[in-house]
Design an enzyme around this catalytic site. Structure first.
Site, short mmCIF file in Angstrom:
data_model
loop_
_atom_site.label_atom_id
_atom_site.label_comp_id
_atom_site.label_asym_id
_atom_site.label_seq_id
_atom_site.Cartn_x
_atom_site.Cartn_y
_atom_site.Cartn_z
CB SER A 54 -0.96 -0.05 1.19
OG SER A 54 -2.04 0.83 1.01
CG ASP A 86 -4.53 -1.89 0.73
OD1 ASP A 86 -3.40 -2.36 0.96
OD2 ASP A 86 -4.92 -0.81 1.20
#
Length: 292
Positions: A56, A183
């Site tokens: 991320s 993610d």
């Protein structure tokens, strides 16, 4: 100080000057701006990692470092862009309506196209492809339908970063190699485990944070949603630490910030400054254990 050291690791117990380092930058949205301190500290100590991993926001910061940007460069660019409301608004406005689309089946509700957002915000120093980086980089994403983590380390770097940072409900998933990616922090919030065989000393940096409050007031709907995600990721991190901790594990004090608090970049950097001393002490301890 949230730091863990593995003094008895046989690979660490060698002459100090021979030690190699690798660093894993964790996911946590705006809290991950505190990774700047870790990069600056490694710069100050003259430590050039042999490998980097990121999930991320950690993938974004890791890509900057792997591209050859210094911590000072990344700090300056951060403050000039996401830390500057007018500049941030102008860059996002320039994307037009194409930055928000209802596509990809059931992923709807006006999610942002993160690939376009990153195109407007990433520094030019970050190349288009992995092979043009100066340091090896592993980017973690989550295969939504495959229910597994994916390590991306070749091909389109910017698509990989977008996939790794595609926070569900906020950003559209990113198709890579025919798979739907979201993610990377969902499956692996601090991906230090992918570096353990690559360096003598592995540093893991956790910026997931945890819900904060007075313990009595119920959270808002958004805080509840993000807080629940934090709790799940911290559970995964705790299990990983029991199974195999990194040589150095850091938790910058950024828990009070929310995942989308990018406009509070200055406050986040000020609040997390202590992690620089934490890292320096930890590295000194590793060198001492190595007989340096």
């Amino acid at each position: 100080m949230n730091t863990k050291l593995a003094f008895n690791d046989p690979d660490v117990n060698k002459r100090s000057g021979d030690l190699t380092f690798a660093v894993a930058f964790g996911g946590g949205g705006a809290r991950g701006l505190s990774h700047v301190h870790v990069i600056e500290t490694l710069d100050e100590l003259g430590i050039r990692p042999v490998a980097i991993a990121g999930s991320s926001i950690g993938a974004i910061m890791g890509a900057g470092m792997a591209a050859g940007m210094s911590g000072a460069d990344i700090r300056a660019y951060t403050m000039e862009t996401v830390g500057n409301p007018s500049v941030l608004a102008n860059r996002l406005w320039s994307l037009g309506p194409s930055s928000m689309r209802d596509t990809l089946g059931d992923f709807r509700f006006g999610q942002f196209n993160l690939e376009l957002v990153l195109k407007a915000l990433l520094p030019d120093a970050i190349p288009a492809r992995f092979q043009d980086l100066r340091l090896p980089l592993k980017v973690l994403a989550t295969d939504y339908y495959g229910r597994s983590e994916v390590v991306l380390q070749e091909g389109d770097l910017r698509a990989a970063i977008a996939a790794s940072a595609a926070l569900p409900g906020i950003f559209m998933p990113v198709p890579i190699n025919g798979r739907i990616m979201i993610d990377g922090g969902i499956f692996n919030p601090v991906p230090y485990d992918h570096l353990m065989d690559l360096a003598d000393v592995v540093i893991g940096v956790d910026v997931v944070g945890a819900p904060e409050g007075d313990g009595f007031s119920p959270p808002s709907r958004m805080d509840s949603m993000f807080g629940a995600s934090q709790l799940m990721m911290q559970s995964a991190i705790a299990l990983k630490l029991k199974l195999q901790p990194p040589h150095i594990f850091l938790r910058p004090p950024v828990g009070r910030f929310r995942v989308l608090d990018f406009l509070k970049a200055k406050d986040i950097l000020e609040q997390s400054l202590s992690v620089k001393d934490d890292l320096k002490r930890a590295i000194d301890a590793v060198h001492l254990a190595a007989g340096g």
